[in-house]
Design a protein around this motif. Structure first.
Motif, PDB file in Angstrom:
ATOM      1  N   LEU A  45       0.836  -1.204   0.000  1.00 42.13           N
ATOM      2  CA  LEU A  45       0.000   0.000   0.000  1.00 42.13           C
ATOM      3  C   LEU A  45       0.872   1.255   0.000  1.00 42.13           C
ATOM      4  N   HIS A  46       1.901   1.256   0.826  1.00 39.00           N
ATOM      5  CA  HIS A  46       2.795   2.413   0.865  1.00 39.00           C
ATOM      6  C   HIS A  46       3.571   2.551  -0.444  1.00 39.00           C
ATOM      7  N   GLU A  47       4.001   1.435  -0.990  1.00 38.83           N
ATOM      8  CA  GLU A  47       4.765   1.489  -2.242  1.00 38.83           C
ATOM      9  C   GLU A  47       3.889   2.005  -3.382  1.00 38.83           C
ATOM     10  N   ALA A  48       2.642   1.545  -3.431  1.00 29.91           N
ATOM     11  CA  ALA A  48       1.735   2.005  -4.491  1.00 29.91           C
ATOM     12  C   ALA A  48       1.437   3.494  -4.334  1.00 29.91           C
ATOM     13  N   ALA A  49       1.228   3.944  -3.088  1.00 30.99           N
ATOM     14  CA  ALA A  49       0.950   5.359  -2.854  1.00 30.99           C
ATOM     15  C   ALA A  49       2.159   6.213  -3.194  1.00 30.99           C
ATOM     16  N   GLU A  50       3.349   5.686  -2.890  1.00 23.87           N
ATOM     17  CA  GLU A  50       4.567   6.443  -3.207  1.00 23.87           C
ATOM     18  C   GLU A  50       4.755   6.571  -4.713  1.00 23.87           C
ATOM     19  N   VAL A  51       4.419   5.507  -5.432  1.00 21.45           N
ATOM     20  CA  VAL A  51       4.510   5.555  -6.900  1.00 21.45           C
ATOM     21  C   VAL A  51       3.530   6.581  -7.463  1.00 21.45           C
ATOM     22  N   ASP A  52       2.380   6.718  -6.818  1.00 21.88           N
ATOM     23  CA  ASP A  52       1.372   7.689  -7.262  1.00 21.88           C
ATOM     24  C   ASP A  52       1.715   9.113  -6.852  1.00 21.88           C
ATOM     25  N   GLY A  53       2.832   9.282  -6.145  1.00 20.26           N
ATOM     26  CA  GLY A  53       3.274  10.628  -5.791  1.00 20.26           C
ATOM     27  C   GLY A  53       2.850  11.104  -4.417  1.00 20.26           C
ATOM     28  N   ALA A  54       2.291  10.228  -3.591  1.00 18.41           N
ATOM     29  CA  ALA A  54       1.869  10.628  -2.242  1.00 18.41           C
ATOM     30  C   ALA A  54       3.081  10.814  -1.350  1.00 18.41           C
ATOM     31  N   GLY A  55       3.117  11.920  -0.617  1.00 17.36           N
ATOM     32  CA  GLY A  55       4.218  12.191   0.296  1.00 17.36           C
ATOM     33  C   GLY A  55       4.059  11.437   1.603  1.00 17.36           C
ATOM     34  N   ALA A  56       5.022  11.631   2.506  1.00 16.15           N
ATOM     35  CA  ALA A  56       5.013  10.910   3.774  1.00 16.15           C
ATOM     36  C   ALA A  56       3.795  11.267   4.616  1.00 16.15           C
TER      37      ALA A  56
END
Length: 279
Positions: free
Chosen positions: A172-183
């Motif tokens: 979930l974190h990896e997918a969100a990071e790929v979508d450009g979501a910050g910390a």
């Protein structure tokens, strides 16, 4: 037969003391006397007892201030020590050390630091700042007790959050990071919803502990409850009223039952709020 030992222990050390307290709350019993049945006179007397309202106010303030801090700060601390990097075990142990330390020893250390001639005021004096009355000002004393409670409970709730965070899928974190979501976005959109039930648990546990606080305030404020007894909590009031040769155990039992009912209402409120959010 297998259940009998556990049932006997529960009956002797939980149910019997509870029902005994309920009965005593309806009498004018003292330490050395059984007392006579007085009905709800003890509960009626609470409404005109100034010390009871002071203690209730302080216990309620404790819940309002301490619980949000113990719900959020341990989660942030768990996120910091969650990563598997060399030496992280040392920091986990360091953060957990206050939990296993004796509350009496810890409170004495805080008293030595916060005293008028203590470490903190000594440093302030070197900087040309007037001493701060941490232990003689009503609100500062209560605030210091709250900070002690938070500091001592951080490590305990951090461990609970670490167990919850271990079950959050990394995908979930990896997918969100790929979508450009910050910390920060990942924290509010993924981490918080994933550990939401754990946050409710921590909130419930810390609320009960905060409402029943005794040791921290007793050690910092003293048996009198600070200046003029203005920092007395409900459990401190129970201890003060119900102990000694002339202790009013009946009245102290009434305060205990009131504390039980208030704690039960608080727990039901937390559970109902959690259920509404899920619905």
């Amino acid at each position: 037969m297998f259940l009998a030992p556990g049932l006997l222990i529960t009956l002797a050390f939980n149910l019997y003391p509870f029902f005994s307290t309920v009965w005593k709350s309806l009498t004018d019993a003292r330490t050395l006397t059984e007392g006579q049945f007085v009905g709800f006179d003890n509960f009626t007397a609470l409404f005109s007892d100034e010390q009871f309202w002071i203690a209730l106010r302080n216990s309620a303030l404790y819940v309002v201030v301490v619980v949000p801090l113990l719900v959020l700060l341990p989660l942030l601390l768990a996120l910091l020590v969650q990563k598997q990097i060399p030496g992280i075990a040392f920091f986990r142990s360091a953060y957990y050390t206050p939990v296993v330390a004796s509350v009496v020893v810890v409170a004495l250390m805080w008293v030595w630091m916060l005293d008028d001639r203590g470490l903190i005021n000594g440093v302030l004096e070197m900087l040309g700042v007037d001493p701060v009355p941490f232990l003689s000002n009503q609100w500062l004393l209560l605030l210091c007790s709250m900070l002690l409670t938070v500091w001592k409970g951080l490590g305990y709730y951090m461990i609970i959050y670490l167990a919850a965070l271990a079950n959050v899928p990394r995908e979930l974190h990896e997918a969100a990071e790929v979508d450009g979501a910050g910390a920060i976005r990942r924290f509010w959109s993924i981490t918080v919803p994933a550990v939401r039930s754990t946050m409710v648990l921590v909130g419930a546990l810390s609320a009960v502990s905060a409402f029943k606080v005794f040791s921290e305030v007793f050690m910092i404020a003293g048996p009198t409850g600070g200046p003029g007894g203005q920092d007395t909590t409900l459990v401190m009031l129970i201890q003060r009223v119900g102990t000694g040769l002339q202790g009013r155990t009946g009245y102290a039992s009434a305060i205990s039952i009131t504390l039980f009912v208030l704690t039960l209402i608080l727990m039901l409120f937390v559970l109902r709020a959690d259920r509404k959010d899920k619905d």
